[in-house]
Motif scaffolding. Structure first.
Motif: not given
Length: 551
Positions: A159-165, A182-191
């Motif tokens: 998994t990974g976390s979003v770190i940039l806007d 397109d609505n990803l925000v910082i700390n969102d998690t993706v597989t």
């Protein structure tokens, strides 16, 4: 097909089932009109399942297509189309459900279900409640995307976390590719499912699949691989030492037990008492409870043999019906419990190749019932050959999953009516056959079965025939005819021949030395033990020599 560790849970107390059939037939729901939503989409890991309708929403329950479940979740899921019955099997449970019926069964005990299996547009659909807790999977639904997502819980996912806007997920690895989220925000998690030069293949928490630039993601657990499957642990049986089983062949009903004596080294007796004689589940029973009590008092386990009468037509009728299989299994376990046996030895031979999968299904349905009653389940198979009814009919790789032990009948290299005279079991032939089966069956489950018999071959100018004889008779023939026997290293046997009245008599002997050679293979390949066909054909010294070779 992913490897799934199956764990069935008992769904309901069996004490609540009294009157179930009466209630059902007087309150059977109307299934003629079904309202459902088919606008869902299904994702399993990073795969979108878009063939047909893999999942439907019916009456606040998710229903999954049978074909999808069989391909992605459980390859052993079974559907009897004639009887409209779906069967789930695991190591400890057999669950049966009929289309549109709200009474199912677990190990042949009935219980109520809230939502029945349904047939919709000629496709079979199974409600999530009937299987979700039976497998190592998670199933989640997301309103905003209408996605149903399945993941395997016995697999590690990176998994990974979003770190940039301003991070977006695109349909392809191209900055100009269409944006799918397109609505990803910082700390969102993706597989994360794949790593490329500048991109990651990902799935958002709400089920959107695509690609995102690496700079937007910090990987939480950096590994050389993204997923690793967990290995299942095979259950061990009660016997700690190597198995030393012998088959005790009986021609008719056992009446006398005065000749029962301790057998050095042996720890399991398998009397050949039972044959299935019809599709009603009736058994030919040659047993004797005093026999059982006497051997058990001496410390032996009893795993009596049951066969299919070696009748392929009877076997086809038996295997082809789910209800008949259940009836036969219930009768077998009832009989074995009544005798107080410790296990069963299944000896189904001469089976049509077309019934291969049904034979496997029979064993899968029998195994949990015997384990529920704390009995060992073993089965006899031949070496691998091109013979359909005697070898290809066994799916050894799938069969061993529902067996504690598999006996490899490593004999009849040259059978009674063989066109060529030869050994019953040459050492090199036995090892070759063993190595072939070990490619499909784990060594800790495999028992090497060796012969106590040989064949005396009579070779005439236009005719070859044989006589099956015991060790004692073979030795007497050699002695009476003053035959000089010679040890053959490749055969692992003594060989002798003589010509009398224009008939060549040829014999490959089984004795203490030849059996010692074969039993050495148990140590070479770390097998579960040895079995011998059959008690009564051995010479007096054989039991001690086998025990020494085994231990």
């Amino acid at each position: 097909m992913k490897k799934i560790i199956i764990v069935f849970l008992m769904i309901v107390s069996m004490g609540l089932i009294t009157g179930a059939s009466y209630w059902y037939f007087n309150n059977k729901p109307n299934m003629s009109v079904i309202s459902y939503s088919d606008d869902l989409y299904l994702i399993i890991e990073d795969i979108v399942i878009d063939e047909g309708q893999p999942v439907l929403h019916i009456d606040n329950e998710f229903y999954f297509n049978y074909n999808f479940l069989k391909e992605y979740i459980d390859e052993n899921l079974f559907y009897d189309e004639n009887e409209e019955t779906v069967i789930f099997t695991s190591k400890d449970k057999v669950k049966r459900f009929k289309i549109d019926e709200i009474v199912g069964s677990v190990n042949s005990k009935e219980f109520f279900i809230d939502d029945p299996i349904r047939l919709i547009d000629d496709n079979l659909y199974i409600p999530m409640k009937l299987f979700k807790d039976d497998y190592d999977i998670s199933i989640n639904y997301f309103d905003e995307t209408n996605a149903v997502i399945i993941d395997y819980t016995d697999i590690y996912y990176l998994t990974g976390s979003v770190i940039l806007d301003n991070g977006v997920i695109r349909s392809d690895m191209d900055i100009k590719a269409p944006i799918v989220k397109d609505n990803l925000v910082i700390n969102d998690t993706v597989t994360v499912y794949g790593e490329f030069e500048k991109w990651l293949k990902v799935r958002s928490n709400d089920g959107i699949l695509g690609f995102i630039e690496k700079k937007y993601i910090r990987l939480k657990h950096k590994k050389d691989i993204y997923k690793t499957e967990l290995e299942s642990r095979e259950e061990k049986t009660n016997i700690k030492d190597k198995i030393n089983l012998t088959w005790d062949y009986t021609y008719s009903k056992v009446k006398y037990i005065d000749n029962i004596k301790p057998i050095p080294g042996v720890n399991v007796i398998s009397p050949t008492w039972f044959s299935i004689i019809d599709t009603e589940g009736n058994l030919q029973d040659k047993g004797n409870k005093d026999y059982v009590h006497k051997y058990k008092e001496m410390g032996y386990e009893l795993w009596p043999l049951i066969d299919n009468s070696f009748d392929p037509d009877l076997t086809h009728e038996l295997l082809n019906s789910s209800s008949t299989r259940e009836k036969v299994i219930i009768n077998i376990v009832k009989t074995y419990k009544d005798y107080g046996f410790d296990g069963i030895n299944i000896d189904f031979e001469n089976v049509y190749l077309k019934d291969k999968d049904l034979l496997t299904q029979f064993v899968r349905e029998l195994y949990p019932i015997f384990k529920e009653n704390e009995m060992i389940v073993s089965m006899d198979v031949t070496t691998i050959s091109t013979s359909e009814n005697w070898s290809l009919c066994y799916d050894r790789q799938r069969l061993h999953e529902s067996l504690d032990y598999m006996m490899l009948m490593a004999y009849d290299q040259h059978w009674a009516s063989s066109p060529n005279a030869g050994s019953v079991a040459e050492y090199s032939w036995v090892e070759k056959g063993l190595k072939g089966v070990l490619k499909e069956v784990p060594n800790e489950k495999l028992i090497l079965a060796v012969p106590f018999y040989t064949r005396l071959w009579l070779v005439e100018p236009n005719k070859i025939s044989s006589q099956t004889i015991s060790m004692e008779v073979a030795n007497k023939f050699v002695k009476d005819n003053e035959i000089v026997t010679v040890w053959n290293e490749n055969f692992g046997q003594y060989y002798g021949e003589i010509t009398k009245n224009d008939i060549d008599y040829r014999i490959w002997l089984e004795d203490e030395r030849s059996l010692g050679y074969k039993i050495s293979l148990i140590h070479k390949y770390d097998l579960a033990g040895v079995a011998s066909w059959r008690k009564g054909f051995e010479t007096e010294n054989i039991w001690v020599s086998i025990d020494k070779a085994l231990n």
